[in-house]
Design an enzyme around this catalytic site. Structure first.
Site, PDB file in Angstrom:
ATOM      1  N   GLU A 176       0.808  -1.214   0.000  1.00 39.11           N
ATOM      2  CA  GLU A 176       0.000   0.000   0.000  1.00 39.11           C
ATOM      3  C   GLU A 176       0.850   1.277   0.000  1.00 39.11           C
ATOM      4  O   GLU A 176       0.344   2.347  -0.299  1.00 39.11           O
ATOM      5  CB  GLU A 176      -0.951  -0.013   1.206  1.00 39.11           C
ATOM      6  CG  GLU A 176      -1.998  -1.125   1.071  1.00 39.11           C
ATOM      7  CD  GLU A 176      -2.820  -1.329   2.330  1.00 39.11           C
ATOM      8  OE1 GLU A 176      -3.966  -1.766   2.190  1.00 39.11           O
ATOM      9  OE2 GLU A 176      -2.326  -1.082   3.432  1.00 39.11           O
TER      10      GLU A 176
ATOM     11  N   GLU B 214      -8.096  -0.518   9.987  1.00 42.32           N
ATOM     12  CA  GLU B 214      -7.265   0.561  10.558  1.00 42.32           C
ATOM     13  C   GLU B 214      -7.918   1.946  10.610  1.00 42.32           C
ATOM     14  O   GLU B 214      -7.609   2.740  11.520  1.00 42.32           O
ATOM     15  CB  GLU B 214      -5.945   0.709   9.746  1.00 42.32           C
ATOM     16  CG  GLU B 214      -5.016  -0.475   9.793  1.00 42.32           C
ATOM     17  CD  GLU B 214      -5.365  -1.543   8.763  1.00 42.32           C
ATOM     18  OE1 GLU B 214      -6.098  -1.221   7.786  1.00 42.32           O
ATOM     19  OE2 GLU B 214      -4.940  -2.697   8.938  1.00 42.32           O
TER      20      GLU B 214
ATOM     21  N   ASP C  21     -11.948  -7.003  -2.436  1.00 44.65           N
ATOM     22  CA  ASP C  21     -12.826  -8.179  -2.292  1.00 44.65           C
ATOM     23  C   ASP C  21     -14.170  -7.653  -1.805  1.00 44.65           C
ATOM     24  O   ASP C  21     -14.285  -6.487  -1.445  1.00 44.65           O
ATOM     25  CB  ASP C  21     -12.239  -9.178  -1.278  1.00 44.65           C
ATOM     26  CG  ASP C  21     -11.989  -8.521   0.073  1.00 44.65           C
ATOM     27  OD1 ASP C  21     -10.853  -8.094   0.308  1.00 44.65           O
ATOM     28  OD2 ASP C  21     -12.948  -8.407   0.869  1.00 44.65           O
TER      29      ASP C  21
HETATM   30  N1  ADE Z   1      -9.145  -5.440   3.883  1.00 47.19           N
HETATM   31  C1  ADE Z   1      -9.365  -5.902   2.643  1.00 47.19           C
HETATM   32  N2  ADE Z   1     -10.415  -6.739   2.623  1.00 47.19           N
HETATM   33  C2  ADE Z   1     -10.878  -6.813   3.894  1.00 47.19           C
HETATM   34  C3  ADE Z   1     -11.920  -7.530   4.513  1.00 47.19           C
HETATM   35  N3  ADE Z   1     -12.695  -8.348   3.805  1.00 47.19           N
HETATM   36  N4  ADE Z   1     -12.106  -7.383   5.851  1.00 47.19           N
HETATM   37  C4  ADE Z   1     -11.289  -6.566   6.554  1.00 47.19           C
HETATM   38  N5  ADE Z   1     -10.263  -5.883   6.020  1.00 47.19           N
HETATM   39  C5  ADE Z   1     -10.066  -6.004   4.696  1.00 47.19           C
END
Ligand code: ADE
Length: 232
Positions: free
Chosen positions: A11, A172, A195
């Site tokens: 990132e 975060e 996702d």
């Molecule tokens: N960061 C990226 N995908 C996530 C998810 N499904 N849950 C928590 N943090 C994430």
């Protein structure tokens, strides 16, 4: 000084590659990278994963003079319109895993503190314009729900959507927001969707995270030009 933080190497490494006059500041568990990005003085750092790391790192940034904070990274989409690659700009942040209901506090509320931490309007507006310039992706302004959990189930998504009206789930943003709010320092969270936080989330995350991290980087670079006078 503008501070930019992410949770993982993927990132921030794209931003670090463009950093000029690079100088490292070492603190226990954290390295801050100071330099110039697109002519703007910045601090860049990897926070590590989760709310504790995010809060600790934000504290170091503020103590080194950060006057604006941008969190950039990936998230699981919760809003039903979000697809992998889309971008969420925070309107506010909540901690979805805080539960003091036994003492009559609403779910997500840290006793004695705000139930949600609003993002700075100017940073938010700059992020939205910069995100729209990425092109080909949907840009959504919405609530970022943070917790020390990777959400990977339909029930988990449903809970964040119905209980908090969350746009995306990550680990975060609200911790950064809470620390910045205490210091009166403006912040915004920019998240590319890796996702959709459902049963395929782990596979999608591993597949798409490095790719969509590019979008978040593009948004930050786009913001720098607009923020330059205020950030110095
Ligand atoms: N960061 C990226 N995908 C996530 C998810 N499904 N849950 C928590 N943090 C994430």
């Amino acid at each position: 000084m503008l501070a930019i933080l992410g949770a993982m190497d993927e990132e921030i490494e794209l931003l670090l590659a463009d950093l000029h006059s690079h100088e490292e500041l070492h603190f226990p568990g954290v390295t801050l990278h100071r330099g110039e990005l697109g002519g703007v003085p910045v601090l860049i750092t990897k926070a590590g994963i989760g709310k504790v790391n995010a809060a600790m790192t934000t504290t170091y940034l503020l103590m080194q003079g950060a006057s604006q904070v941008i969190f950039t990274g990936v998230a699981g989409g919760v809003h039903p319109e979000l697809r992998v690659g889309d971008i969420v700009i925070s309107t506010d942040c909540v901690q979805h895993d805080v539960d003091v209901r036994a003492l009559d506090y609403p779910l997500g509320t840290v006793p004695g503190e705000s139930p949600a931490w609003p993002a700075d309007e100017a940073l938010r507006a700059a992020a939205v314009v910069a995100a729209q310039e990425v092109g080909g992706v949907h840009v959504l302004s919405g609530r970022v729900a943070s917790g020390d959990q990777f959400i990977a189930s339909r029930e988990g998504v449903q809970r964040l959507w119905t209980t908090f009206g969350a746009a995306c789930a990550e680990m975060e943003g609200a911790a950064v927001a809470q620390v910045c709010a205490k210091a009166g320092v403006p912040f915004v969270v920019i998240r590319s969707i890796s996702d959709t936080a459902d049963h395929d989330a782990n596979v999608d995350y591993r597949t798409f995270m490095p790719l969509v991290a590019q979008h978040a980087k593009q948004v930050v670079r786009g913001m720098l030009a607009r923020l330059a006078p205020a950030a110095g």
